[in-house]
Design a protein around this motif. Structure first.
Motif, short mmCIF file in Angstrom:
data_model
loop_
_atom_site.label_atom_id
_atom_site.label_comp_id
_atom_site.label_asym_id
_atom_site.label_seq_id
_atom_site.Cartn_x
_atom_site.Cartn_y
_atom_site.Cartn_z
N LYS A 22 -1.81 -0.38 -5.96
CA LYS A 22 -2.81 -0.69 -6.99
C LYS A 22 -3.34 0.56 -7.70
O LYS A 22 -3.85 0.46 -8.81
CB LYS A 22 -3.98 -1.46 -6.39
CG LYS A 22 -4.76 -0.68 -5.35
CD LYS A 22 -5.89 -1.51 -4.76
CE LYS A 22 -6.65 -0.69 -3.73
NZ LYS A 22 -7.76 -1.43 -3.16
N ASP A 23 -3.22 1.72 -7.11
CA ASP A 23 -3.79 2.95 -7.66
C ASP A 23 -2.89 3.54 -8.74
O ASP A 23 -1.69 3.74 -8.52
CB ASP A 23 -4.00 3.96 -6.52
CG ASP A 23 -4.64 5.24 -7.02
OD1 ASP A 23 -5.87 5.25 -7.18
OD2 ASP A 23 -3.90 6.22 -7.26
N GLY A 56 0.85 -1.19 0.00
CA GLY A 56 0.00 0.00 0.00
C GLY A 56 0.88 1.24 0.00
O GLY A 56 0.77 2.11 0.86
N LYS A 84 -3.45 -10.35 -4.83
CA LYS A 84 -3.39 -10.96 -6.16
C LYS A 84 -1.98 -11.00 -6.75
O LYS A 84 -1.74 -11.72 -7.71
CB LYS A 84 -4.32 -10.22 -7.12
CG LYS A 84 -5.79 -10.35 -6.75
CD LYS A 84 -6.67 -9.58 -7.70
CE LYS A 84 -8.12 -9.71 -7.27
NZ LYS A 84 -9.00 -8.86 -8.10
N ASN A 119 -8.38 -5.55 3.42
CA ASN A 119 -8.02 -6.97 3.48
C ASN A 119 -6.87 -7.22 4.45
O ASN A 119 -6.00 -8.06 4.18
CB ASN A 119 -7.61 -7.46 2.09
CG ASN A 119 -8.72 -7.32 1.08
OD1 ASN A 119 -9.85 -7.70 1.34
ND2 ASN A 119 -8.41 -6.74 -0.07
N GLU A 175 -3.37 -5.40 -6.71
CA GLU A 175 -3.94 -5.69 -5.39
C GLU A 175 -3.02 -6.66 -4.66
O GLU A 175 -2.62 -7.68 -5.23
CB GLU A 175 -5.33 -6.30 -5.59
CG GLU A 175 -6.05 -6.69 -4.34
CD GLU A 175 -6.69 -5.50 -3.66
OE1 GLU A 175 -6.70 -5.48 -2.42
OE2 GLU A 175 -7.18 -4.60 -4.37
N SER A 187 -4.32 -1.36 3.09
CA SER A 187 -4.71 -2.77 2.94
C SER A 187 -5.95 -2.96 2.07
O SER A 187 -6.30 -4.09 1.76
CB SER A 187 -4.99 -3.38 4.31
OG SER A 187 -6.14 -2.78 4.89
N GLY A 188 -6.62 -1.89 1.70
CA GLY A 188 -7.83 -2.03 0.91
C GLY A 188 -8.90 -2.85 1.61
O GLY A 188 -9.73 -3.47 0.96
#
Length: 187
Positions: free
Chosen positions: A65-66, A41, A94, A114, A91, A111-112
């Motif tokens: 991921k962004d 992150g 993934k 998760n 992510e 962590s989105g």
């Protein structure tokens, strides 16, 4: 190594670990110049870039991921002439296979939602007696993380920091969000 100040980083609308929290979090990681560190992150890359400077003979892997954040990491990498930083797009749950461990330390700044899955998955890539440091602004994620880490027999400690800074000519104090910094040592 001097720490990089917030206003030195190229910033956009992405979250950035603020200077004082970054300094405390990195100190809790307990890294040396040859450490291999994972940053999950990574946001603007402020932690990754600072770690790359400190771990000049080691290597930093950042997961983000962004798209805007990924562009900022690349811009900051160029600005600070960092060559020991590998960036993985995607992510965290993934792209685990792309993050080649083992790592001496792991920083989790995002962590989105998760967090428990990330801790379990990436904890396997952390060296025994390695430090995992996590930052939180929500009590819900803090609780999930501490519970997961304790279930995995990590030695866990948590501090809460609140940073206030002066603003304007009147030196009015303005505060940032309180941040929880968790340090977990793998058995």
């Amino acid at each position: 190594m001097m720490y990089i100040e917030d206003d030195e980083f190229i910033r956009g609308n992405c979250p950035m670990t603020k200077e004082e929290v970054r300094i405390l979090s990195i100190s809790k990681l307990g890294v040396s110049e040859d450490s291999r560190v994972l940053d999950i992150g990574a946001g603007t890359g402020s932690v990754s870039i600072q770690l790359a400077k400190i771990c000049s003979k080691g290597g930093i892997t950042a997961i983000e991921k962004d798209e805007e954040a990924l562009c900022l990491i690349e811009q900051n990498r160029k600005k600070f002439n960092v060559e020991n930083l590998k960036v993985i797009e995607g992510e965290a749950l993934k792209v685990e296979k792309d993050a080649q461990g083992p790592f001496d330390a792991i920083f989790i700044g995002g962590s989105g939602g998760n967090i428990d899955g990330i801790i379990k998955l990436y904890g396997s890539k952390l060296e025994s007696r390695g430090n995992m440091v996590l930052n939180f602004i929500t009590l819900n994620n803090l609780y999930k993380a501490m519970s997961t880490l304790k279930d995995m027999n990590y030695k866990v400690e948590c501090i809460q920091v609140s940073i206030n800074k002066t603003r304007g000519n009147s030196y009015m104090m303005t505060s940032s969000n309180s941040i929880f910094i968790v340090k977990a040592v793998k058995p």
